[in-house]
Structures are given as C-alpha cells and as structure tokens.
Scaffold this active site. Sequence first.
Site, PDB file in Angstrom:
ATOM      1  N   ASN A   1     -34.933 -25.459 -29.906  1.00  0.00           N
ATOM      2  CA  ASN A   1     -36.308 -25.532 -29.419  1.00  0.00           C
ATOM      3  C   ASN A   1     -37.151 -25.638 -30.682  1.00  0.00           C
ATOM      4  OD1 ASN A   1     -35.572 -25.257 -26.679  1.00  0.00           O
ATOM      5  ND2 ASN A   1     -35.288 -23.063 -27.011  1.00  0.00           N
TER       6      ASN A   1
ATOM      7  N   LYS B   1     -32.498 -31.528 -29.180  1.00  0.00           N
ATOM      8  CA  LYS B   1     -32.570 -31.128 -27.770  1.00  0.00           C
ATOM      9  C   LYS B   1     -33.765 -31.882 -27.202  1.00  0.00           C
ATOM     10  CE  LYS B   1     -33.503 -27.026 -24.877  1.00  0.00           C
ATOM     11  NZ  LYS B   1     -33.533 -25.548 -24.841  1.00  0.00           N
TER      12      LYS B   1
ATOM     13  N   GLU C   1     -35.343 -28.382 -20.699  1.00  0.00           N
ATOM     14  CA  GLU C   1     -36.110 -27.135 -20.666  1.00  0.00           C
ATOM     15  C   GLU C   1     -37.467 -27.278 -21.369  1.00  0.00           C
ATOM     16  OE1 GLU C   1     -33.311 -24.240 -22.289  1.00  0.00           O
ATOM     17  OE2 GLU C   1     -32.530 -23.869 -20.279  1.00  0.00           O
TER      18      GLU C   1
ATOM     19  N   ARG D   1     -27.146 -27.970 -10.338  1.00  0.00           N
ATOM     20  CA  ARG D   1     -27.383 -28.038 -11.793  1.00  0.00           C
ATOM     21  C   ARG D   1     -26.104 -28.390 -12.557  1.00  0.00           C
ATOM     22  NH1 ARG D   1     -29.356 -22.986 -15.665  1.00  0.00           N
ATOM     23  NH2 ARG D   1     -28.506 -23.846 -17.587  1.00  0.00           N
TER      24      ARG D   1
ATOM     25  N   LYS E   1     -22.046 -28.538 -24.208  1.00  0.00           N
ATOM     26  CA  LYS E   1     -21.662 -27.118 -24.098  1.00  0.00           C
ATOM     27  C   LYS E   1     -20.272 -27.000 -23.462  1.00  0.00           C
ATOM     28  CE  LYS E   1     -26.225 -24.989 -24.044  1.00  0.00           C
ATOM     29  NZ  LYS E   1     -27.153 -24.017 -23.438  1.00  0.00           N
TER      30      LYS E   1
ATOM     31  N   ASP F   1     -23.998 -22.747 -18.498  1.00  0.00           N
ATOM     32  CA  ASP F   1     -24.645 -22.240 -19.714  1.00  0.00           C
ATOM     33  C   ASP F   1     -23.930 -21.035 -20.325  1.00  0.00           C
ATOM     34  OD1 ASP F   1     -26.435 -22.030 -21.696  1.00  0.00           O
ATOM     35  OD2 ASP F   1     -28.159 -21.494 -20.472  1.00  0.00           O
TER      36      ASP F   1
ATOM     37  N   GLU G   1     -19.965 -27.460 -27.988  1.00  0.00           N
ATOM     38  CA  GLU G   1     -20.882 -26.412 -28.455  1.00  0.00           C
ATOM     39  C   GLU G   1     -20.476 -25.098 -27.792  1.00  0.00           C
ATOM     40  OE1 GLU G   1     -25.067 -27.389 -27.940  1.00  0.00           O
ATOM     41  OE2 GLU G   1     -25.664 -25.288 -28.001  1.00  0.00           O
TER      42      GLU G   1
ATOM     43  N   GLU H   1     -25.384 -14.104 -25.762  1.00  0.00           N
ATOM     44  CA  GLU H   1     -26.528 -14.103 -24.847  1.00  0.00           C
ATOM     45  C   GLU H   1     -26.151 -13.587 -23.459  1.00  0.00           C
ATOM     46  OE1 GLU H   1     -28.318 -17.971 -24.349  1.00  0.00           O
ATOM     47  OE2 GLU H   1     -29.580 -17.304 -22.701  1.00  0.00           O
TER      48      GLU H   1
ATOM     49  N   HIS I   1     -23.936 -16.551 -13.902  1.00  0.00           N
ATOM     50  CA  HIS I   1     -25.396 -16.545 -14.038  1.00  0.00           C
ATOM     51  C   HIS I   1     -26.094 -15.550 -13.110  1.00  0.00           C
ATOM     52  CE1 HIS I   1     -28.905 -18.062 -15.961  1.00  0.00           C
ATOM     53  NE2 HIS I   1     -28.341 -19.195 -16.356  1.00  0.00           N
TER      54      HIS I   1
ATOM     55  N   TRP J   1     -33.057 -21.180 -11.890  1.00  0.00           N
ATOM     56  CA  TRP J   1     -33.228 -20.051 -12.798  1.00  0.00           C
ATOM     57  C   TRP J   1     -32.932 -18.726 -12.089  1.00  0.00           C
ATOM     58  CZ3 TRP J   1     -38.353 -21.540 -15.865  1.00  0.00           C
ATOM     59  CH2 TRP J   1     -38.007 -22.483 -16.845  1.00  0.00           C
TER      60      TRP J   1
HETATM   61  C1  BDP Z   1     -29.902 -21.244 -22.934  1.00  0.00           C
HETATM   62  C2  BDP Z   1     -30.761 -20.247 -23.630  1.00  0.00           C
HETATM   63  C3  BDP Z   1     -31.989 -20.854 -24.241  1.00  0.00           C
HETATM   64  C4  BDP Z   1     -31.615 -22.070 -25.068  1.00  0.00           C
HETATM   65  C5  BDP Z   1     -30.835 -23.027 -24.224  1.00  0.00           C
HETATM   66  C6  BDP Z   1     -30.290 -24.206 -25.010  1.00  0.00           C
HETATM   67  O1  BDP Z   1     -31.123 -19.273 -22.691  1.00  0.00           O
HETATM   68  O2  BDP Z   1     -32.610 -19.872 -25.013  1.00  0.00           O
HETATM   69  O3  BDP Z   1     -32.737 -22.683 -25.583  1.00  0.00           O
HETATM   70  O4  BDP Z   1     -29.708 -22.398 -23.680  1.00  0.00           O
HETATM   71  O5  BDP Z   1     -29.099 -24.207 -25.265  1.00  0.00           O
HETATM   72  O6  BDP Z   1     -28.658 -20.640 -22.800  1.00  0.00           O
HETATM   73  O7  BDP Z   1     -31.021 -25.122 -25.343  1.00  0.00           O
END
Ligand code: BDP
Length: 721
Positions: free
Chosen positions: A231, A308, A312, A357, A381, A386, A408, A414, A542, A564
């Site tokens: 980000n 990215k 998001e 998703r 990923k 996630d 990734e 997290e 999740h 979410w």
């Molecule tokens: C999510 C995280 C977020 C990251 C996003 C990402 O919660 O903070 O910005 O992935 O990988 O798991 O871009």
Amino acid sequence: MPHIKKIFFRFIVLFFFVCCPLFAQKDYKLWLQYEKKTDSPIISDYLSNIKGIIALENTATSKIAQNELQIALNAMLGSQFQVTVKPEGNHKIILGSKLVLTPEIQKAIGSDFERINEEGYIIKSVSIKNNKHIVITGKKDIGVLYGVYSFLRLVQMNKSIKNLHLIDAPKTNIRILNHWDNLDRTVERGYAGFSLWNWQKLPDFIDPRYIDYARANASIGINGTVLTNVNANALILTPQYLEKVEALANVFRPYGIKVYLTARFSAPIEIGGLKTADPKDLDVMNWWKNKAKEIYKRIPDFGGFLVKANSEGQPGPQNYGRDHVDGANMLADAVAPFGGVIMWRAFVYSEHDANDRAKQAYAEFVPYDGKFRDNVIVQVKNGAIDFQPREPFHPIFGAMPKTPLMIEFQITQEYLGFSTHLVFLPKLFQEVLESDTFQKEKGTTVAKIIDGSLSNSKLTGIAGVSNIGNDVNWTGHPFAQANWYGFGRQAWNPDLDAEVIADEWLRCTFSNDEKFIKPVAAMMIKSREAVVNYMTPLGLHHIMDTGHHYGPGPWVSDLSRPEWNPVYYHKADKNGIGFDRSKTGTNATAQYAPEVEKLFDNLETCPENYLLWFHHVSWDYKLKNGQTLWNSLAFKYQEGVDQVKEMQDTWNKTGKYVDKERFKEVQMLLDIQYKEAKWWRDACLLYFQQYSGKELPVGVENASHSLDYFKSLKFPFAPGN
Ligand code: BDP
C-alpha cells in the site's frame, strides 16, 4: 537488615545492567550464535588442525566472507584464526571464486562448476601437493559467501567436516522479503516493533543493524528486499527519499541483496505533477522512464518495482480503462533497459464483483497468460483468499503456463496469532509447495512451477511478507525467527523439508543437545496444525475479528463489503456450515486441473482439511472418524487447545538447555497462546452452537464465558492495523 536489602538491591541493579544486555544479545544474534564449541570434541579437534584462512580475492563481498569465517571460527574455537593471502602450508580453508583459483585448485574442483549457477557454491576437501585444504568456492564471490555460511552451519551443527564435497545452488532467482513498512515507520501487519528503516536519519546515519540485517539474510540466501509497503506512498520515489534508499542499497550490495521499491501507480500525478497516470499516455510513460533512469543512476543494481494495483483501493491501470497487462508492461518497459523487474501482484478482488472472492484473481489474471513482458513476474499469494492458517493452493498455480509466477507467503503472522503464538510456518509453506497442480501431468507441484523447472523460465522467485521490526529479537517471538530462517531456506530450495529446517535452526539458535532438539523440533512441527485446530479447523477460514484480525469474530456481519465479513466465509446456518465452492455452489473447484477439481469437488474425496472450504456440510454429516461434523469440529477445537498445552509441557522441560531470558520469554508467550487458544475454542463453539443446536460432545470443555462476553471484546489498538 537494611544493609542486606541494600546489597540485594545493588545486586539486582547490577544484574540488570550487566546481564540483561548479554542475554538480550543472544536473542539478537538469531541463528548466528557461534557458541563456543564445548559440545563436540571431534569437531573442535579437527578444526584446531586448521591453520588459517587463505583469501584469494579482495572484493567487498569476499572480505565479508573472510571476516565472517574468522569471527565465527574464533568464537567457536577460542583460538586465533588469521586470514592470509599466501596459498601455502597445510590445512587451510581457501576462499575464492572460480577465476582466482590457482590451476591446481581449479583442477581439484573439476567439473563441479558445471553443476552450479552464478550464486551456487562448492565446499570441497582437496589435497594439493600433499597439503590438505578445504576449498570454498563459487562462480562468483557471492557464491563464496553463501558457501561460508553453509560451512559455518555445518560446524554449528556439529556435522563432520572431514572429506567434504558439497555442491549447492539456489533453485529460484528472486528470494525476497516484502517489508510492509510505511515511511512513518509503522509496519502494516507488523508485530515486532517499528520499521528498521530510520528514514529520518538516513542517508547519513547507517544503523549497524542494517548490516546485521543484511548478514542474517545473506546467511540464508535471501537476495532481495522490498523496502516499502505494497500500500505504497509515492514519496519514496522523490529524490529526498531515493538518496536514503541509495544508502541502504550500498550497505546491502556486498551481501548480494538487491533493493526494490513499491511503485504507487498514481505517482506521476502525486509527485510528478501530471494530470493522469494512464499507462498509455505518452507523458506518463516518459515520466516512469525518467524515474527509472534517475533511480538506476543512483542504484545501478536496483531490482525493480513491486506493484499492488487496483486492489483494496490502490490506484491502477483500471482507473483509466486499461488492464493489468497495460500497467505492468508500461512499467516493465521503463526498467527493462537497466535489467529491472516488475513484480505485479495478483491479489485482486472487487466489491463490484458479486462472485466468490476466491475465484476473482484467477478470473482476472488467467486470460492474461503469455501477455506480459519478459521482465514481468506475477506475484501470487499461496492461497486464493488471504494467508489463512490453511488454504488450498491458489488455482493460478497451474493455470498460467506462459507467465513467470512467483509465490507470496506471509511470514508475519497476521492471521496466525501475531507474534504471540508459536507457529512454525515452513510446515505451511511446504504443504503449499508440495501441492500437485496437475498443470502438465501428475507431479507438477507448485514448487516446480515457481522454480521454473517446468517452463525453463529464467525469471523465478519467492516472496515472504517480512515479520521483522526493531524489537531487540527482530521478530517479536523468539520462535518467529525460525519463520524468517525457514522462509530463506525454502526460497533457496523449495523442496527442503520443514523438519530439516527446524533441526538446523534449533541447533544454530539454541543447542545441539539431542534431549533438547528432539522434543522441541517435534513441538515446532506440530505447532502449525495446532493453530489450524484452535482457529480454523476442517477448512474454515477468515473468521478472525475484522480489521486487525486479532482473535475470533465469526459473528461479524456488518461491514460494508460482503467479503470482509466472517459470516461470508463460514455460512453457518441451521442446515450446516461451510462455503459451497463445488459445482452445486460457486464452482470454484473448476478453476483447478480436472484431477484436482474432481478431488475437491466431491464431498466424499475432498480432503477433510479443506472440507468447509469447498462444501456446505450438514451438522450430522459423518466424517471418516465416524463422528458427526459438529462433534468433529468441537473435538478439533479442543485438540488445538490440548496441543498448546503439550507445547507448554515440552517447553517447560527445556530450562537447562536454554538461557534464562529466552526460556522465560517463550514460557510467557506460550501462556498467552494457551489462553488465546481457549478463547478461540470457546468463542467459535458457542457461536456455531447457535446453529447446530447440539450439545458439546464429552471431552470438550465448556466455555469460560458467554457468547455475549466474547462478542463484547474490542481491541481498538491491536498492533499492525
Ligand atoms: C491483507 C492485509 C492487508 C494487505 C493485503 C495485501 O490485511 O493489510 O494490504 O493483504 O496483501 O492480508 O495487499
């Protein structure tokens, strides 16, 4: 009495100031402890025969190699190892890359050089003119450095160093940490303090910690670092910051580590004064070309950009009606003249897309297969949602044969208990890397796709979202160091077994005593399954509390974007629980190769690990153990809690093998983990019980509080958010 008190007080103060920094140092030293060898007379005897180190080369990298070897051997053997340049005498360790080796040594190494790449190394015991030596070499000086670390690992682990013949080379090109570090030094999803990068003091102040960071990474073969958060903030691309980045790049270079940055797609507007960031706009293209030129002038070996985009809320080519290929290729053209690479992330899903998703990234990216420039690698990923405690492998692996793909992983925890829970992640990474995609035939594992062996791709890589911060012990939890270590080792060799990694790490970090190694390695190996059991068993995912993802929150249902909300993922109701991704549901299973699709799609053959990931299953459905789903779910949650209890019991017996500081630290953290495992079990079972309407089976403990109590817990200042 007051006198005694005074002495006692003085003793405490002295203890604190004298001993604590020393103990703390152990934590700081990671797996490079280089403890004095008192535990293996054979090794120290043999090593004391060695008369010195001969260094044939004088580059910055070779000096680091010489230095490391000298410091480590002196520390482990308590004798003075000198580095000389004269190739004479008996029993020396000879360091030098291929070109500087004498013809005799070259001959002794023979064809081994054909078996390594530019970063590989050879460690060989040779006899030249009746003199015995150990040669550590590679095609380049960086190979020699990797060889030195590998040699020191052998010594640390009490492995025999007689008659050595070791040939090793990394299987991937880009072995990289992704730091989600912001310019204000907060770290997104960071649980080990603030960012290491002190932007305010850079470029003039070089924190010695930058060097230790580079050393630690080089010791496990990591050769790249993305300094900034995905980000992204465009300011990192301004001259003011590039000067600081250059200073870091200068520190990392001799350790073989390239620096990369995240590129904010809208940077041409934000810092360039342009009206648009449209990738097809000539001014925009030129802006990036000039920016690349400016960066490479400062940092000739700059690695490239990680991006990215349109994910998001991040800007991207779609803001201008363009697509990911347009965006990635435009940036690729800007860095191509300098040998740069674009790592373009496939982590996309949209609030405007009502589809599952888990299907969205595949749907968006697979049609682009073969359309990216040669210097673009798509970063995917490990799973389609996630970084969950367990996810089936991402279906993009196996579906884009004409595109270089890098995986990734998330090293920072997290979704796995932050830096408070002991979870050994190489076990998770291995599970994904070993997964069979059937892209071409049986045995086409994810590892084979990303190491390029399948496609002969020149551009390959593994990324790990870093768990490093400025905590004294780097990673918050002493055992989280093992995840950094393991990531590096698996990036070097994606086929490396997690058990081998645990063994190496424990020996280098704590002790070679078998009575310590055996139980603690077993504890590490089991820890991953434990976290799955007490958080998200049987394919649940999740259901963490939202935003910060700390603790359970399966009840959350009020967030603006449906995906979410945890209720979106577990779909518990009176009939059962789980996300139907089979053909009776969203048909996400169809994104896999037919063999895998068949396996996952059928309730009977779907591995129970993934059951609720792919199927909505009735509470009375019988699992292979003969128990109903409800009972099995409850037993799994209980098992997770029991496993943490076992981890505590194991650790409590290790006091005599570990320094007091780390022993106590891990003990306290395991206490929290146990408490939180019970919290997870109680909150989730109470919540799901509302739908199942069933009693807890015998053997599962009753909750300590009401569901309302668990729902009322709020954590506005949970870290990393
Ligand atoms: C999510 C995280 C977020 C990251 C996003 C990402 O919660 O903070 O910005 O992935 O990988 O798991 O871009």
